[in-house]
Motif scaffolding. Structure first.
Motif, PDB file in Angstrom:
ATOM      1  N   ASP A   1       4.650   1.163   9.193  1.00 38.38           N
ATOM      2  CA  ASP A   1       4.413   1.695   7.933  1.00 38.38           C
ATOM      3  C   ASP A   1       3.038   2.117   7.713  1.00 38.38           C
ATOM      4  OD1 ASP A   1       6.529   0.728   6.494  1.00 38.38           O
ATOM      5  OD2 ASP A   1       5.913  -1.109   6.060  1.00 38.38           O
ATOM      6  N   LEU A   2       1.982   2.041   8.889  1.00 37.90           N
ATOM      7  CA  LEU A   2       0.894   2.456   8.728  1.00 37.90           C
ATOM      8  C   LEU A   2       1.128   4.091   8.794  1.00 37.90           C
ATOM      9  CD1 LEU A   2      -2.253   1.977   8.331  1.00 37.90           C
ATOM     10  CD2 LEU A   2      -2.258   1.615  10.885  1.00 37.90           C
ATOM     11  N   ARG A   3       2.072   4.525   9.801  1.00 40.37           N
ATOM     12  CA  ARG A   3       2.078   6.188   9.991  1.00 40.37           C
ATOM     13  C   ARG A   3       2.899   6.571   8.572  1.00 40.37           C
ATOM     14  NH1 ARG A   3       4.292   4.201  15.272  1.00 40.37           N
ATOM     15  NH2 ARG A   3       2.756   4.819  16.850  1.00 40.37           N
ATOM     16  N   ARG A   4       3.776   5.792   7.831  1.00 40.11           N
ATOM     17  CA  ARG A   4       4.297   6.286   6.537  1.00 40.11           C
ATOM     18  C   ARG A   4       3.366   6.316   5.662  1.00 40.11           C
ATOM     19  NH1 ARG A   4       9.390   2.798   5.380  1.00 40.11           N
ATOM     20  NH2 ARG A   4       9.853   4.563   3.674  1.00 40.11           N
ATOM     21  N   ILE A   5       2.279   5.559   5.639  1.00 35.86           N
ATOM     22  CA  ILE A   5       1.132   5.795   4.711  1.00 35.86           C
ATOM     23  C   ILE A   5       0.292   6.909   4.831  1.00 35.86           C
ATOM     24  CG2 ILE A   5      -1.187   4.539   3.885  1.00 35.86           C
ATOM     25  CD1 ILE A   5       0.318   1.959   4.362  1.00 35.86           C
ATOM     26  N   ALA A   6       0.127   7.248   5.993  1.00 39.57           N
ATOM     27  CA  ALA A   6      -0.607   8.294   6.452  1.00 39.57           C
ATOM     28  C   ALA A   6       0.316   9.690   6.385  1.00 39.57           C
ATOM     29  CB  ALA A   6      -0.866   8.372   8.107  1.00 39.57           C
TER      30      ALA A   6
ATOM     31  N   ALA B   1       0.844  -1.193  -0.061  1.00 39.44           N
ATOM     32  CA  ALA B   1      -0.078   0.014   0.186  1.00 39.44           C
ATOM     33  C   ALA B   1       0.878   1.309  -0.205  1.00 39.44           C
ATOM     34  CB  ALA B   1      -1.151   0.109   1.082  1.00 39.44           C
ATOM     35  N   LEU B   2       1.885   1.187   0.756  1.00 36.37           N
ATOM     36  CA  LEU B   2       2.881   2.288   0.808  1.00 36.37           C
ATOM     37  C   LEU B   2       3.522   2.504  -0.619  1.00 36.37           C
ATOM     38  CD1 LEU B   2       4.204   4.445   2.437  1.00 36.37           C
ATOM     39  CD2 LEU B   2       5.955   2.646   3.438  1.00 36.37           C
ATOM     40  N   ALA B   3       3.938   1.599  -1.339  1.00 30.41           N
ATOM     41  CA  ALA B   3       4.483   1.703  -2.506  1.00 30.41           C
ATOM     42  C   ALA B   3       3.298   2.491  -3.664  1.00 30.41           C
ATOM     43  CB  ALA B   3       5.020   0.369  -3.180  1.00 30.41           C
ATOM     44  N   HIS B   4       2.202   1.754  -3.548  1.00 30.00           N
ATOM     45  CA  HIS B   4       1.058   2.500  -4.292  1.00 30.00           C
ATOM     46  C   HIS B   4       1.043   3.910  -4.037  1.00 30.00           C
ATOM     47  CE1 HIS B   4      -0.538  -0.793  -6.778  1.00 30.00           C
ATOM     48  NE2 HIS B   4      -0.278  -1.482  -5.765  1.00 30.00           N
ATOM     49  N   ALA B   5       1.023   4.284  -2.712  1.00 33.34           N
ATOM     50  CA  ALA B   5       0.762   5.753  -2.396  1.00 33.34           C
ATOM     51  C   ALA B   5       2.042   6.559  -2.819  1.00 33.34           C
ATOM     52  CB  ALA B   5       1.075   5.754  -0.860  1.00 33.34           C
ATOM     53  N   ALA B   6       3.300   6.027  -2.909  1.00 33.40           N
ATOM     54  CA  ALA B   6       4.372   6.734  -3.349  1.00 33.40           C
ATOM     55  C   ALA B   6       4.347   6.840  -4.839  1.00 33.40           C
ATOM     56  CB  ALA B   6       5.802   6.053  -2.837  1.00 33.40           C
ATOM     57  N   ALA B   7       3.961   5.957  -5.422  1.00 36.00           N
ATOM     58  CA  ALA B   7       3.657   6.119  -6.951  1.00 36.00           C
ATOM     59  C   ALA B   7       2.615   6.696  -7.248  1.00 36.00           C
ATOM     60  CB  ALA B   7       3.588   4.479  -7.510  1.00 36.00           C
ATOM     61  N   GLY B   8       1.659   7.435  -6.377  1.00 40.70           N
ATOM     62  CA  GLY B   8       0.537   8.356  -6.734  1.00 40.70           C
ATOM     63  C   GLY B   8      -0.654   7.514  -7.051  1.00 40.70           C
ATOM     64  N   HIS B   9      -0.602   6.277  -6.841  1.00 40.76           N
ATOM     65  CA  HIS B   9      -1.787   5.365  -6.923  1.00 40.76           C
ATOM     66  C   HIS B   9      -2.734   5.576  -5.881  1.00 40.76           C
ATOM     67  CE1 HIS B   9       1.102   2.608  -9.606  1.00 40.76           C
ATOM     68  NE2 HIS B   9       0.934   4.000 -10.110  1.00 40.76           N
ATOM     69  N   VAL B  10      -3.243   6.756  -5.582  1.00 41.79           N
ATOM     70  CA  VAL B  10      -4.123   7.067  -4.421  1.00 41.79           C
ATOM     71  C   VAL B  10      -5.269   6.440  -4.187  1.00 41.79           C
ATOM     72  CG1 VAL B  10      -5.091   8.848  -3.148  1.00 41.79           C
ATOM     73  CG2 VAL B  10      -3.291   9.712  -4.554  1.00 41.79           C
TER      74      VAL B  10
ATOM     75  N   GLN C   1      -5.744   3.141  -5.165  1.00 41.94           N
ATOM     76  CA  GLN C   1      -5.381   1.882  -4.871  1.00 41.94           C
ATOM     77  C   GLN C   1      -4.898   1.826  -3.539  1.00 41.94           C
ATOM     78  OE1 GLN C   1      -6.200  -0.808  -6.099  1.00 41.94           O
ATOM     79  NE2 GLN C   1      -4.594  -2.517  -6.080  1.00 41.94           N
ATOM     80  N   ALA C   2      -4.133   2.814  -3.169  1.00 42.82           N
ATOM     81  CA  ALA C   2      -3.487   2.750  -1.997  1.00 42.82           C
ATOM     82  C   ALA C   2      -4.382   2.800  -0.740  1.00 42.82           C
ATOM     83  CB  ALA C   2      -2.426   3.998  -1.675  1.00 42.82           C
ATOM     84  N   CYS C   3      -5.519   3.880  -0.900  1.00 44.11           N
ATOM     85  CA  CYS C   3      -6.584   4.031   0.048  1.00 44.11           C
ATOM     86  C   CYS C   3      -7.310   2.733   0.244  1.00 44.11           C
ATOM     87  CB  CYS C   3      -7.479   4.924  -0.339  1.00 44.11           C
ATOM     88  SG  CYS C   3      -6.806   6.727  -0.211  1.00 44.11           S
ATOM     89  N   ALA C   4      -7.642   2.001  -1.035  1.00 41.91           N
ATOM     90  CA  ALA C   4      -8.561   0.791  -1.074  1.00 41.91           C
ATOM     91  C   ALA C   4      -7.501  -0.246  -0.072  1.00 41.91           C
ATOM     92  CB  ALA C   4      -8.732   0.257  -2.403  1.00 41.91           C
ATOM     93  N   LEU C   5      -6.460  -0.650  -0.561  1.00 33.51           N
ATOM     94  CA  LEU C   5      -5.445  -1.648  -0.015  1.00 33.51           C
ATOM     95  C   LEU C   5      -5.354  -1.265   1.542  1.00 33.51           C
ATOM     96  CD1 LEU C   5      -2.570  -2.158  -2.541  1.00 33.51           C
ATOM     97  CD2 LEU C   5      -4.296  -3.699  -2.065  1.00 33.51           C
ATOM     98  N   THR C   6      -5.006  -0.017   1.963  1.00 32.71           N
ATOM     99  CA  THR C   6      -4.997   0.265   3.511  1.00 32.71           C
ATOM    100  C   THR C   6      -6.172  -0.074   4.281  1.00 32.71           C
ATOM    101  OG1 THR C   6      -3.453   2.010   2.807  1.00 32.71           O
ATOM    102  CG2 THR C   6      -4.299   2.126   5.021  1.00 32.71           C
TER     103      THR C   6
END
Length: 313
Positions: free
Chosen positions: A280-285, A246-255, A257-262
């Motif tokens: 990692d949850l904090r990093r995602i936030a 999820a963090l990788a998707h967020a970093a790639a700008g796949h907002v 997908q990142a939100c859905a996975l999280t």
């Protein structure tokens, strides 16, 4: 109780119990699992102390593995000091039982603590220390090379990271089934070192590293594939690496997908109460906050914030 009974029934029973406890650790909070592991460690030490050789040494080696797992559960509970203490206790027990290889693996465990502290230099140094002896079993050397790769990725050193990953793959391929045990391939009481739920540790660590190196698209491709291969009941592993995906998707700008996975992972994250997953949850936030105007982020953030507050208690 006779030595024969210890060897033929008691130690195998504790060996089976160890596997059961690790399975519990895949789905329960460390606050639930850790007291059980500590009790089992003390009981096994007491049994070993009353036994004759070779039962005494076998019992101490198994107690060492319990203590090493207690260190992991302590780290998962967020208590690095206790994690280091139990890891040191594991080395002492293993040495007393004739296993002088667990000391190298303990360095790999200490390197993981340094990794989650985002200390790249210490991670690399500890992992390299674990690889200094050519007498160390290939599996431990391979796991140490993986940890070194993660340290290099944290330091943004792509070439060194790839070399360490290649070395890890070669070593783990070389590790015969008997090298998965601590000391003796014929011992009935030697659990596998490292993860037992990930079929290709080098591949999933490669995905982990590629994200750290800013190569999120490559990381996503690998993590998508490897996470699908993790057993459904290995909840801790699926959630831990799922957060990384999820963090990788967020970093790639796949907002989206990142939100859905999280969101899919939040319930398991709450139940597991894992310090490494929470990191990692904090990093995602933090990463998703860049898109705070996104409807998907706005919908996720109250749940994400509530999850972080719950796990911080």
């Amino acid at each position: 109780m006779s030595t024969a009974v210890h060897r033929d029934s008691t130690l195998p029973a504790y060996r089976t119990l160890f596997d059961h406890t690790r399975r519990m650790g895949q789905s329960l909070s460390p606050s639930v699992v850790l007291p059980t592991v500590i009790t089992q460690t003390h009981a096994l030490c007491a049994l070993a102390g009353q036994a004759r050789e070779p039962v005494r040494s076998e019992g101490l080696r198994l107690a060492a593995r319990y203590a090493e797992y207690a260190g992991w559960m302590a780290q998962e509970s967020g208590n690095d000091k206790a994690a280091l203490w139990w890891t040191g206790k594991a080395v002492s027990l293993a040495d007393s039982g004739g296993d002088h290889h667990l000391a190298a693996y303990a360095l790999v465990r200490r390197a993981l603590i340094a990794l989650y502290r985002e200390d790249a230099v210490q991670t690399i140094e500890l992992a390299r220390q674990a690889q200094r002896s050519s007498h160390t079993p290939p599996r431990i050397l391979g796991l140490a090379a993986q940890r070194e790769a993660q340290g290099h990725a944290l330091a943004s050193d792509y070439d060194s990271c790839r070399r360490a990953l290649d070395r890890a793959a070669e070593l783990l391929d070389r590790a015969a089934p008997e090298s998965l045990t601590d000391v003796r391939p014929d011992s009935p009481v030697s659990p596998v070192l490292g993860t037992g739920t990930v079929s290709d540790p080098v591949a999933i660590v490669t995905g982990w590293c590629l994200h750290e190196l800013g190569r999120s698209a490559e990381a996503i491709s690998i993590l998508d594939r490897e996470i699908a291969r993790i057993p459904q009941d290995a909840v801790r592993s699926r959630t831990r690496f799922g957060m990384r995906r999820a963090l990788a998707h967020a970093a790639a700008g796949h907002v989206d997908q990142a939100c859905a996975l999280t969101e899919l992972l939040l319930a398991d994250a709450d139940a597991l109460d894992s310090a490494t997953i929470i990191a990692d949850l904090r990093r995602i936030a933090r990463t998703l906050s860049r898109w705070h105007n996104s409807p998907q982020v706005q919908q996720l953030y109250p749940k994400l914030t509530a999850s972080l507050q719950t796990t911080a208690l």
